[in-house]
Design an enzyme around this catalytic site. Structure first.
Site, PDB file in Angstrom:
ATOM      1  N   GLU A 210       0.976  -1.108   0.016  1.00  0.00           N
ATOM      2  CA  GLU A 210       0.167   0.198   0.023  1.00  0.00           C
ATOM      3  C   GLU A 210       0.935   1.266  -0.192  1.00  0.00           C
ATOM      4  OE1 GLU A 210      -3.092   0.240  -0.324  1.00  0.00           O
ATOM      5  OE2 GLU A 210      -3.494  -1.776  -0.117  1.00  0.00           O
ATOM      6  N   CYS A 244      -2.326   8.989   3.021  1.00  0.00           N
ATOM      7  CA  CYS A 244      -1.750   8.699   1.620  1.00  0.00           C
ATOM      8  C   CYS A 244      -3.089   9.039   0.483  1.00  0.00           C
ATOM      9  CB  CYS A 244      -1.542   7.076   1.903  1.00  0.00           C
ATOM     10  SG  CYS A 244      -2.851   6.055   2.401  1.00  0.00           S
TER      11      CYS A 244
END
Length: 456
Positions: A210, A244
């Site tokens: 990720e 993010c």
């Protein structure tokens, strides 16, 4: 043998015994984790405030509630997810039965970042335990208070041969990666993701990465100005921009920029007041290194809102930068902070062509009343996941996969996707002993023409 080697070896031996695999054991483990999180919520909130000055509401919503919700959802659906799946068998293979068995990988490593230090560590753990794995957690050393509470929670409910969290052990992520794991889940930057993948390649260990990237937020001419500004500001400055999937930069039509910038500035003042530094609802930068990096980007454009900063307080006021060029320093890296650069576009076709030539981001957001306009953006540009007329909310939906593509990661999790990510899908064909066609076996003779008819 190092302590870390001993931990991994003990977990592998425990996994071999099969104790982590029964459905009831997995459900009980998840329930223990849920109870511990609920009982220690206030301690977790205090730790998150100590590490990042997170407002309690943001901390609970992003780091705690999402994990509890994931546990509840997984407990509810795990009996069905883990069931053997019966599949169709081609006529040429009859009589036979086909099935897929879900089996855990073994010893899983979860490496978490500092921006959501509790949630990004515990989310993958839920999936790892649900699939029947053992787990080693590596919380971020940049969030020491949260790392300590994670380690204490795990130590209090699980034996170390089943699940353990490394805290105060002194091992860096590089040292941890020297061990042989059966699956690795890493959340962080693309640069470190490459290091993780290189280490995993030595043992052909599967990975779930990720990563981040520059996630664009594209605004159409036809928008609800007030709602659009409110949702962009919330998504961008939540956790002081250290997300993010935060909108990394804003793309607006040239003729609609002035009105939107004014609305964004007013919204920031409504959210955080005239002086956000004294607002209880605004977080801080994680450390001096990231503070210095972010303040070094402030010269990439013209400041139209915010920009005050205090290194001693790790405070950067929400910033909107106008007149930013594509070639400016701020467009060369993921910002990961409370700075929103604004760029303009003339036509959506031209913009899509440019974005298709850039690295694929983890998220993309589009704001418009025009459904065809939004659908074009969502289908023609490659990115991990995103929203139309919202920001960040794709992360909350457990029915959606969450993951990146290309430079922003590989693999996905959340809900059923998380269970599948931490499971090996083992395909089985169960063939009857009779009949046993002789044309399959040597000597083949003229069997080829019959085999062509049978198999096509």
């Amino acid at each position: 043998m190092t302590d870390l080697q001993r931990i991994v070896d003990n977990q592998r031996e425990y996994f071999i015994t099969g104790q982590s695999r029964p459905l009831d054991f997995r459900l009980q483990a998840l329930k223990k984790l849920r109870t511990a999180i609920r009982e220690r919520t206030e301690e977790i909130l205090a730790a998150l405030h100590q590490d990042l000055r997170k407002p309690a509401q943001e901390a609970y919503a992003s780091d705690i509630a999402t994990v509890l919700s994931e546990i509840d959802y997984t407990i509810k659906h795990l009996p069905r997810w883990s069931r053997t799946k019966r599949l169709c068998t081609p006529l040429a293979l009859a009589p036979a039965a086909s099935k897929v068995i879900y089996e855990p990988y073994g010893v899983c490593l979860v490496i978490a970042p500092w921006n959501y230090p509790f949630g990004t560590c515990l989310h993958p753990l839920v999936h790892a335990l649900a699939a029947g794995n053992c787990a080693v957690l590596k919380p971020s050393r940049f969030a020491p208070a949260t790392s300590a509470i994670i380690a204490d929670i795990i130590r209090s409910i699980f034996p170390p041969e089943y699940c353990t969290a490394l805290h105060g052990e002194g091992e860096s992520s590089r040292e941890v990666l020297r061990q042989r794991f059966d699956f690795i889940c890493f959340t962080g930057s693309p640069e470190v993701g490459k290091i993780v993948m290189e280490a995993a390649a030595r043992h052909l260990t599967p990975v779930l990465l990720e990563l981040g990237g520059k996630s664009p937020c594209i605004v159409d001419r036809d928008i609800d100005m007030e709602t659009t500004a409110r949702r962009i500001v919330w998504a961008k400055f939540f956790n002081a921009g250290q997300t993010c999937v935060a909108p990394d930069y804003l793309l607006v039509p040239e003729d609609g920029k002035a009105l939107l910038l004014d609305e964004l500035a007013q919204t920031i003042r409504r959210f955080y007041g005239q002086d956000p530094q004294v607002s209880p609802d605004y977080a801080r930068i994680i450390n001096e290194r990231h503070f210095d990096r972010l303040t070094g980007l402030l010269d990439s454009g013209q400041t139209v809102c915010g920009g005050r900063h205090d290194r001693n307080d790790l405070y950067i006021e929400p910033v909107i930068l106008d007149n930013v060029a594509w070639e400016s320093p701020i467009m060369g890296e993921e910002i990961f902070g409370p700075i929103l650069p604004v760029l303009t576009y003339k036509s959506i076709g031209e913009l899509i062509d440019r974005l298709k030539r850039m690295e694929k981001p983890l998220a993309l957001y589009a704001f418009s009343r025009n459904r065809k306009w939004a659908e074009r953006i969502m289908t023609e540009i490659s990115f991990g996941g995103g929203c139309v007329n919202a920001g960040l909310m794709q992360f909350v939906n457990k029915n959606l996969p969450f993951g990146g593509v290309g430079n922003s990661g590989m693999g996905c999790y959340h809900g059923h996707y998380g269970f599948e990510a931490f499971s090996h899908r083992k395909g089985i064909l169960d063939k009857r002993l009779r009949p046993d066609l002789s044309l399959l076996y040597p000597p083949y003779g003229n069997n080829l023409k019959w085999l062509k008819r049978l198999l096509g």
